[in-house]
Design an enzyme around this catalytic site. Structure first.
Site, short mmCIF file in Angstrom:
data_model
loop_
_atom_site.label_atom_id
_atom_site.label_comp_id
_atom_site.label_asym_id
_atom_site.label_seq_id
_atom_site.Cartn_x
_atom_site.Cartn_y
_atom_site.Cartn_z
N LYS A 69 0.86 -1.23 0.02
CA LYS A 69 -0.14 0.03 -0.06
C LYS A 69 0.74 1.17 0.09
O LYS A 69 0.68 2.22 -0.66
CB LYS A 69 -0.94 -0.03 1.32
CG LYS A 69 -2.11 -1.19 0.92
CD LYS A 69 -3.13 -1.30 2.32
CE LYS A 69 -3.77 -2.39 2.02
NZ LYS A 69 -4.74 -2.67 3.32
N ASP A 125 -11.32 2.61 4.30
CA ASP A 125 -11.58 1.10 4.11
C ASP A 125 -13.00 1.17 3.99
O ASP A 125 -13.66 -0.19 3.90
CB ASP A 125 -11.16 0.71 5.56
CG ASP A 125 -9.85 -0.10 5.07
OD1 ASP A 125 -9.41 -0.54 4.04
OD2 ASP A 125 -8.95 -0.45 6.30
N GLN A 129 -4.92 -1.68 9.78
CA GLN A 129 -4.70 -3.05 8.95
C GLN A 129 -5.30 -4.10 9.99
O GLN A 129 -4.94 -4.12 11.09
CB GLN A 129 -3.29 -3.30 8.75
CG GLN A 129 -2.98 -4.55 7.83
CD GLN A 129 -3.69 -4.47 6.38
OE1 GLN A 129 -3.83 -3.32 5.75
NE2 GLN A 129 -3.77 -5.60 5.65
N1 L34 Z 1 -7.92 -2.61 7.45
N2 L34 Z 1 -7.30 -4.50 6.66
C1 L34 Z 1 -7.57 -3.48 6.44
N3 L34 Z 1 -8.00 -3.11 5.12
C2 L34 Z 1 -7.75 -4.10 4.03
O1 L34 Z 1 -8.46 -3.72 2.63
C3 L34 Z 1 -7.37 -5.34 4.39
N4 L34 Z 1 -7.18 -6.21 3.40
C4 L34 Z 1 -7.22 -7.67 3.75
C5 L34 Z 1 -6.54 -7.98 5.01
N5 L34 Z 1 -6.74 -6.79 6.00
C6 L34 Z 1 -7.01 -5.56 5.66
C7 L34 Z 1 -6.00 -6.07 2.44
O2 L34 Z 1 -5.64 -5.18 2.15
C8 L34 Z 1 -6.69 -8.34 2.45
N6 L34 Z 1 -6.11 -7.27 1.87
C9 L34 Z 1 -4.98 -7.62 0.95
C10 L34 Z 1 -4.37 -6.67 0.31
C11 L34 Z 1 -3.38 -6.84 -0.97
C12 L34 Z 1 -3.40 -8.17 -1.30
C13 L34 Z 1 -3.87 -9.00 -0.42
C14 L34 Z 1 -4.73 -9.01 0.36
C15 L34 Z 1 -2.17 -8.50 -2.22
O3 L34 Z 1 -1.47 -7.59 -2.60
N7 L34 Z 1 -2.10 -9.77 -2.91
C16 L34 Z 1 -1.03 -10.06 -3.92
C17 L34 Z 1 0.07 -11.11 -3.35
C18 L34 Z 1 0.68 -10.54 -2.06
C19 L34 Z 1 1.84 -11.58 -1.71
O4 L34 Z 1 2.82 -11.90 -2.14
O5 L34 Z 1 1.39 -12.07 -0.30
C20 L34 Z 1 -1.76 -10.77 -4.93
O6 L34 Z 1 -1.60 -10.96 -6.13
O7 L34 Z 1 -3.00 -11.39 -4.76
#
Ligand code: L34
Length: 291
Positions: free
Chosen positions: A52, A119, A96
């Site tokens: 982020k 959020d 988060q």
């Molecule tokens: N407050 N908490 C708050 N807001 C959110 O919107 C989230 N979320 C979830 C968990 N807790 C939170 C996220 O940001 C899940 N989440 C999130 C954000 C980004 C990714 C996955 C979940 C992401 O970038 N995923 C990548 C892979 C990342 C890795 O290598 O682990 C993808 O390609 O799916």
């Protein structure tokens, strides 16, 4: 089978946001500023939050990361939130999740000023969402709507089955897709751990949103031909053959489901990157609304 490419779509979105930031700056307006609070050192949370922060840099936002130790008291966290609420340079911020067990999540989310709640987790924003009023949509559901829209996936009159009833994904998804809106107008079924005969239900689905958090739960025998699949799951599964020691698994068994799908999101590179892009979008909105 067409991949719903979240990585590419989020890159497009970030480009568009960067363009808007350039214009704001050229007009002498305020640079959007997002803050994030991270409590503890959970590996996945650290990854998501650092993505982020990086995304903010990429689009030209200012960002502030507040890292607090695992043992931070609820009171101390509430004080940090109050500081962000009162800091006029911060347009939006997030706490988060998940939080350590000794902290009351609901109390924390309710402490965030709804106007800075990018959020969309505060009850005021959840209520507005349910009533179809202007508000911050939670980033993951917002990202899924955007992905469906950009790929012109027809949702009107379709049967959408959402698996999972979490406050961040399943519940808002079910509400949004039933509304009169783009990527909406669907007939929605929400399924969860107490649902009976789930397979009978998923076999009728035109679109399935899998958001239950069980790796590879949805298998090919549970879906009909031509289905659209949105895989929200992202679990780190131990894997000794990988350098990091784990692999990322979605809630969908991609190998058996993808051949039957017309559209499907991959994991990684599907919903995850869209979540980050929509958080930026909400922050831009918060900044524009305020100034
Ligand atoms: N407050 N908490 C708050 N807001 C959110 O919107 C989230 N979320 C979830 C968990 N807790 C939170 C996220 O940001 C899940 N989440 C999130 C954000 C980004 C990714 C996955 C979940 C992401 O970038 N995923 C990548 C892979 C990342 C890795 O290598 O682990 C993808 O390609 O799916």
């Amino acid at each position: 089978m067409i991949l719903l490419d979240g990585k590419k779509t989020s890159a497009d979105l970030k480009q568009e946001i960067a363009e808007s930031v350039k214009q704001l700056k050229a007009q002498g307006k305020k640079t959007p500023h997002l803050a994030a609070i991270l409590v503890g050192t959970d590996g996945a949370s650290m990854t998501y939050v650092s993505s982020k922060v990086k995304a903010c840099e990429l689009v030209g936002f200012n960002s502030t990361l507040i890292e607090l130790p695992e043992e931070t008291s609820e009171e101390k966290l509430l004080q940090e939130i109050e500081k962000l609420n009162n800091n006029s340079d911060i347009d939006g911020f997030i706490v988060q999740l998940p939080l350590p067990k000794h902290i009351d999540e609901q109390k924390v989310l309710m402490a965030v000023n709804p106007d800075k709640d990018v959020d969309g987790f505060h009850p005021v924003n959840v209520g507005k969402m349910a009533l179809d009023l202007p508000c911050f949509l939670p980033a993951t559901p917002f990202g899924i709507l955007e992905l469906l829209e950009r790929y012109n996936v027809e949702t009107s009159g379709k049967h959408v089955v959402v698996i999972g009833r979490s406050h961040i994904v399943g519940r808002p998804m079910s509400i949004l897709m039933s509304q009169k809106r783009k990527a909406g107008n669907a007939t929605v079924t929400i399924a969860h751990s107490r649902t009976k005969n789930l397979k009978e239900i998923t076999l009728q689905a035109d679109i399935i949103v899998a958001a239950l958090g069980i790796p590879e739960f949805l298998t090919g025998d549970m879906v009909k031909d031509g289905v659209t699949i949105i895989d929200v799951g992202i679990t780190r599964v131990e894997d000794a053959t990988k350098k990091r020691g784990y692999r990322l698994a979605g809630d969908v068994h991609f190998e058996s489901v993808s051949p039957k799908s017309s559209y499907i999101t991959p994991v990684p590179g599907g919903v995850g990157p869209m979540t980050i892009a929509m958080l930026l979008k909400n922050t831009l909105l918060a900044c524009e609304r305020k100034n």
